[in-house]
Design an enzyme around this catalytic site. Sequence first.
Site, PDB file in Angstrom:
ATOM      1  N   ARG A   1       2.924   4.156   4.793  1.00 44.09           N
ATOM      2  CA  ARG A   1       2.658   4.372   6.215  1.00 44.09           C
ATOM      3  C   ARG A   1       3.688   3.642   7.056  1.00 44.09           C
ATOM      4  O   ARG A   1       4.061   2.518   6.731  1.00 44.09           O
ATOM      5  CB  ARG A   1       1.259   3.852   6.568  1.00 44.09           C
TER       6      ARG A   1
ATOM      7  N   ARG B   1      -1.061  -5.919  14.182  1.00 41.45           N
ATOM      8  CA  ARG B   1      -2.373  -5.306  13.903  1.00 41.45           C
ATOM      9  C   ARG B   1      -3.421  -6.386  13.663  1.00 41.45           C
ATOM     10  O   ARG B   1      -4.576  -6.254  14.076  1.00 41.45           O
ATOM     11  CB  ARG B   1      -2.262  -4.358  12.708  1.00 41.45           C
TER      12      ARG B   1
ATOM     13  N   ARG C   1       0.831  -1.211   0.000  1.00 39.86           N
ATOM     14  CA  ARG C   1       0.000   0.000   0.000  1.00 39.86           C
ATOM     15  C   ARG C   1       0.869   1.266   0.000  1.00 39.86           C
ATOM     16  O   ARG C   1       1.865   1.344   0.698  1.00 39.86           O
ATOM     17  CB  ARG C   1      -0.866  -0.042   1.256  1.00 39.86           C
TER      18      ARG C   1
HETATM   19  P1  AMP Z   1      -6.115   2.500  10.667  1.00 37.57           P
HETATM   20  O1  AMP Z   1      -5.681   3.599   9.764  1.00 37.57           O
HETATM   21  O2  AMP Z   1      -7.610   2.479  10.880  1.00 37.57           O
HETATM   22  O3  AMP Z   1      -5.563   1.156  10.260  1.00 37.57           O
HETATM   23  O4  AMP Z   1      -5.495   2.825  12.101  1.00 37.57           O
HETATM   24  C1  AMP Z   1      -4.085   2.899  12.305  1.00 37.57           C
HETATM   25  C2  AMP Z   1      -3.759   2.726  13.778  1.00 37.57           C
HETATM   26  O5  AMP Z   1      -4.402   3.763  14.538  1.00 37.57           O
HETATM   27  C3  AMP Z   1      -4.263   1.424  14.406  1.00 37.57           C
HETATM   28  O6  AMP Z   1      -3.353   0.342  14.211  1.00 37.57           O
HETATM   29  C4  AMP Z   1      -4.371   1.833  15.878  1.00 37.57           C
HETATM   30  O7  AMP Z   1      -3.098   1.901  16.494  1.00 37.57           O
HETATM   31  C5  AMP Z   1      -4.892   3.253  15.771  1.00 37.57           C
HETATM   32  N1  AMP Z   1      -6.382   3.299  15.745  1.00 37.57           N
HETATM   33  C6  AMP Z   1      -7.175   3.758  14.714  1.00 37.57           C
HETATM   34  N2  AMP Z   1      -8.474   3.673  15.041  1.00 37.57           N
HETATM   35  C7  AMP Z   1      -8.530   3.150  16.283  1.00 37.57           C
HETATM   36  C8  AMP Z   1      -9.578   2.794  17.170  1.00 37.57           C
HETATM   37  N3  AMP Z   1     -10.873   2.962  16.822  1.00 37.57           N
HETATM   38  N4  AMP Z   1      -9.246   2.268  18.390  1.00 37.57           N
HETATM   39  C9  AMP Z   1      -7.975   2.098  18.749  1.00 37.57           C
HETATM   40  N5  AMP Z   1      -6.927   2.389  17.977  1.00 37.57           N
HETATM   41  C10 AMP Z   1      -7.186   2.920  16.744  1.00 37.57           C
END
Ligand code: AMP
Length: 207
Positions: free
Chosen positions: A152, A163, A124
């Site tokens: 990222r 993750r 990505r």
């Molecule tokens: P994402 O872009 O949604 O994959 O989020 C990237 C990272 O942000 C995740 O691996 C978490 O560390 C944090 N994160 C995003 N959304 C949440 C959430 N709703 N609860 C907890 N951590 C979050």
Amino acid sequence: MTGSIVLFGPPGAGKGTQAEIIVEMTGKPQVSTGDMLRSAVSQGTELGLEAKGYMESGQLVPDQVIIGLIEDRLGDSDASGGVLFDGFPRTIPQAEALSKITDVSAVISIEVPDEDIVNRIVGRRMDPETGEIYHVSFKPPPPELASRLIQRKDDNEDTVRNRLAAYHEQTKPLGVWYSNRGILSAVDGTGTIQEVSQSVANAVRSL
Ligand code: AMP
């Protein structure tokens, strides 16, 4: 529909990409906690400093931090007709807190098996100027943009494994929680981006 919609699925399922069509169809603004946190990290705010370590190691940011962020966001005037949540809620306590502040009318779950996730995530790339998401094989960027694209920090193989573990332990049970409430529509997320968009559009039309 006046309530909010939740886009649910593992990391790398294509939630950010598929959010576009739902925003187009419903006019609801996209609320991505991941994007909000990344912006806080790059601005060096207190929230960003708190979230950074969790994000880089692939762990979830604590519920209270996320819930506070969402409460603030839902106070904005564009959120009054409901929003499209992308990457939130990710735990049952987050969903319980959400149910007290807003009405969730539908959950669209994009289903992708684990073995596809790592390839999707490590390939990505993002255009920092437009926010557009590409993939080196599945959605190759135009060659003239290639040099400015970024990866990222948490899109590496080690972090992806963490993750995925966080997803299985803390997030996946939420799918059952919403399914028990009769509002979950599952979509097969394994086709091409266009095929998945078609299925997502059909799910939105049937809400
Ligand atoms: P994402 O872009 O949604 O994959 O989020 C990237 C990272 O942000 C995740 O691996 C978490 O560390 C944090 N994160 C995003 N959304 C949440 C959430 N709703 N609860 C907890 N951590 C979050």
